[in-house]
Design an enzyme around this catalytic site. Structure first.
Site, PDB file in Angstrom:
ATOM      1  N   LYS A   1      -3.839 -52.520 -15.493  1.00 50.27           N
ATOM      2  CA  LYS A   1      -2.900 -51.539 -16.031  1.00 50.27           C
ATOM      3  C   LYS A   1      -2.175 -52.188 -17.201  1.00 50.27           C
ATOM      4  O   LYS A   1      -2.065 -53.406 -17.251  1.00 50.27           O
ATOM      5  CB  LYS A   1      -1.873 -51.147 -14.957  1.00 50.27           C
ATOM      6  CG  LYS A   1      -1.255 -49.807 -15.200  1.00 50.27           C
ATOM      7  CD  LYS A   1      -2.156 -48.706 -14.688  1.00 50.27           C
ATOM      8  CE  LYS A   1      -1.618 -47.342 -14.994  1.00 50.27           C
ATOM      9  NZ  LYS A   1      -2.318 -46.314 -14.209  1.00 50.27           N
TER      10      LYS A   1
ATOM     11  N   ASP B   1      -2.359 -42.887 -19.569  1.00 46.73           N
ATOM     12  CA  ASP B   1      -1.450 -42.734 -18.425  1.00 46.73           C
ATOM     13  C   ASP B   1      -0.227 -42.030 -19.019  1.00 46.73           C
ATOM     14  O   ASP B   1      -0.332 -41.410 -20.091  1.00 46.73           O
ATOM     15  CB  ASP B   1      -1.112 -44.108 -17.820  1.00 46.73           C
ATOM     16  CG  ASP B   1      -0.482 -44.014 -16.429  1.00 46.73           C
ATOM     17  OD1 ASP B   1      -1.216 -43.837 -15.450  1.00 46.73           O
ATOM     18  OD2 ASP B   1       0.762 -44.085 -16.313  1.00 46.73           O
TER      19      ASP B   1
HETATM   20  N1  GLU Z   1      -3.973 -43.768 -15.505  1.00 46.77           N
HETATM   21  C1  GLU Z   1      -4.926 -43.170 -14.616  1.00 46.77           C
HETATM   22  C2  GLU Z   1      -4.716 -43.730 -13.223  1.00 46.77           C
HETATM   23  O1  GLU Z   1      -3.598 -43.996 -12.836  1.00 46.77           O
HETATM   24  C3  GLU Z   1      -6.345 -43.254 -15.130  1.00 46.77           C
HETATM   25  C4  GLU Z   1      -6.878 -44.641 -15.376  1.00 46.77           C
HETATM   26  C5  GLU Z   1      -8.237 -44.691 -16.037  1.00 46.77           C
HETATM   27  O2  GLU Z   1      -8.829 -43.644 -16.279  1.00 46.77           O
HETATM   28  O3  GLU Z   1      -8.681 -45.826 -16.306  1.00 46.77           O
HETATM   29  O4  GLU Z   1      -5.608 -43.862 -12.435  1.00 46.77           O
END
Ligand code: GLU
Length: 445
Positions: free
Chosen positions: A124, A164
């Site tokens: 992340k 996100d």
């Molecule tokens: N931000 C999204 C999550 O919390 C998607 C992450 C992604 O597609 O890599 O899963």
């Protein structure tokens, strides 16, 4: 493993990292019994290794605003765990973020990605840059400045970011553009890209759609229908939009959405052009929902309040961590809520989750219910690697299969003697088992 001693060790090492410690505690408490049945986990000190990220990258992001002033933000990328595949997870741009936010999100992502059945590790990242009120060119300049450092840590089989909170197709486009220029390759090292340059159909809808496919599996077991149910949704961004769209398709009635300014109650239900208006609200860049009532006067705006006071059949937090607390949970239970689907990451506080579980409410944790977003990112990576594009029907079909599979994994470990399914426990143990086994197979690294 003794949950208490691992937590005490982490608290001493990482004081004040509230969200991170909360996320770790929630997992440890639910996996402890299963963990202790496997002496090999203790021997390899799996939990001590799994709770710490593989690598943390923090960097300065200087950029110039429209007035010619120099601005300085912080950039983060937490490469949490790549035991089962390349690092994968979104980027969050929000003024409130800290190292703790990204560590909690990266930790959760590792388990979530394991549940998707696809080979993706957890990561992340993001910045304390707030897109709110910024011009298009400021957002572009920030995204480019951000990538000047981050690009060297990424790659199609190394680390693949996505969106996100505060990061949508526009920001992904700017970041990917600069990445591509610096890395001198176009292999899709970002998901959530525009359709013209390697993006996947259904990716924008995927988190919300996936949550409903998961809900459908829960309801099927109980013989309940989604059609005709009333739903309270929080948030008004990409995730809420996907959820409202699918709810309308399935004949359910969403009566609320919300923003940092308060919530909207629309007794007629949010469907048709009201759903399109959510996109306008988001594109305004103001981060408020109040203008909804000027457009649709049948609705009311409740400043500074959360939607959980409304009497509904289903509650779906779709905004931000800890947005539904103990009091909200008590209120929902008192109002006879039958199901809560946590669509935001750690949207419910631990105390709120405990209340739902105590009352044996059907409760889906975020790492299972919202995994459709990252799962479809995984499908975008597959399409990029094959240099093809699947139809919307094909992606949607695969998303449906994945969500069913996640549901089945939760059942495997979450079913209790009386038939109640503790999906929190089920999701945590299933995700943990996969990552733990992969780590053991690869030795002490
Ligand atoms: N931000 C999204 C999550 O919390 C998607 C992450 C992604 O597609 O890599 O899963």
């Amino acid at each position: 493993m003794k949950t208490e001693s691992v937590l005490a060790m982490l608290e001493a090492k990482h004081p004040g990292e509230k969200e991170y410690l909360q996320a770790v505690k929630e997992v440890l408490v639910t996996i402890e019994d299963e963990y202790n049945k496997h002496p090999e986990f203790e021997k390899h000190r799996i939990i001590e290794r799994m709770v710490e990220p593989d690598k943390v990258v923090i960097f300065r992001v200087p950029w110039v605003d429209d007035k010619g002033n120099v601005q300085v933000n912080l950039g983060y990328r937490i490469q949490f765990n790549n035991a089962i595949g390349p690092y994968k997870g979104g980027m969050r741009f929000h003024s409130s973020v800290s190292l703790s936010t990204f560590k909690f999100l990266g930790f959760e992502q590792t388990f979530k990605n394991a549940l998707t059945t696809l080979p993706m590790g957890g990561a992340k990242g993001g910045s304390d840059f707030s897109p709110k009120g910024k011009s298009q060119t400021e957002i572009m300049r920030f995204c480019h400045a951000f990538m000047l450092e981050l690009w060297r840590h990424l790659g199609p089989d190394k680390d693949v970011p996505a969106g996100d909170l505060g990061v949508g197709a526009r920001e992904v486009g700017y970041m990917y553009g600069m990445y591509k220029k610096l890395a001198q390759e176009h292999t899709g090292t970002f998901t959530g890209k525009g359709l013209e340059f390697g993006g996947s159909l259904i990716r924008p809808e995927a988190t919300g759609f996936g949550a409903f496919y998961f809900l459908n599996e829960m309801f099927k077991r109980e013989g309940i229908e989604i059609k005709g149910k009333t739903i309270a949704i929080s948030g008004f961004g990409n995730v809420a939009w996907g959820a409202v769209t699918k709810a309308a398709q399935l004949g359910a009635k969403v009566v609320t959405i919300s923003g940092p300014d308060g919530y909207i109650y629309d007794p007629d239900g949010i469907s048709g052009d009201k759903i399109d208006f959510m996109l306008e609200l988001r594109n305004s860049g103001q981060d408020i929902v109040a203008p909804y009532v000027e457009e649709f006067p049948g609705a009311t705006f409740h400043p500074g309040k959360k939607p959980w006071i409304q009497k509904v059949d289903i509650a779906m937090p779709c905004a931000i961590q800890n947005e539904l607390n103990e009091k909200d949970a008590e209120q929902l239970v008192a109002n006879g809520v039958m199901c809560v689907v946590e669509v935001s990451n750690m949207g419910c506080t631990t105390a709120a989750t405990d209340i739902f579980l105590e009352h044996k409410i059907l409760y889906a944790p975020g790492k299972a219910a919202n995994a459709g977003g990252v799962a479809t990112s995984g499908l975008e990576m597959s399409q990029n690697a094959m240099h093809i594009q699947w139809t919307a029907e094909e992606v949607d079909r695969q998303l449906g299969i994945i969500m069913k599979n996640i549901h089945d994994q939760c059942l495997q470990y979450g079913k209790e003697k009386d038939g109640y399914v503790n999906y929190v426990k089920g999701a945590n143990i299933a995700g943990f088992m996969k990552v733990a086994r992969a780590m053991i197979a690869q030795g002490t690294i």
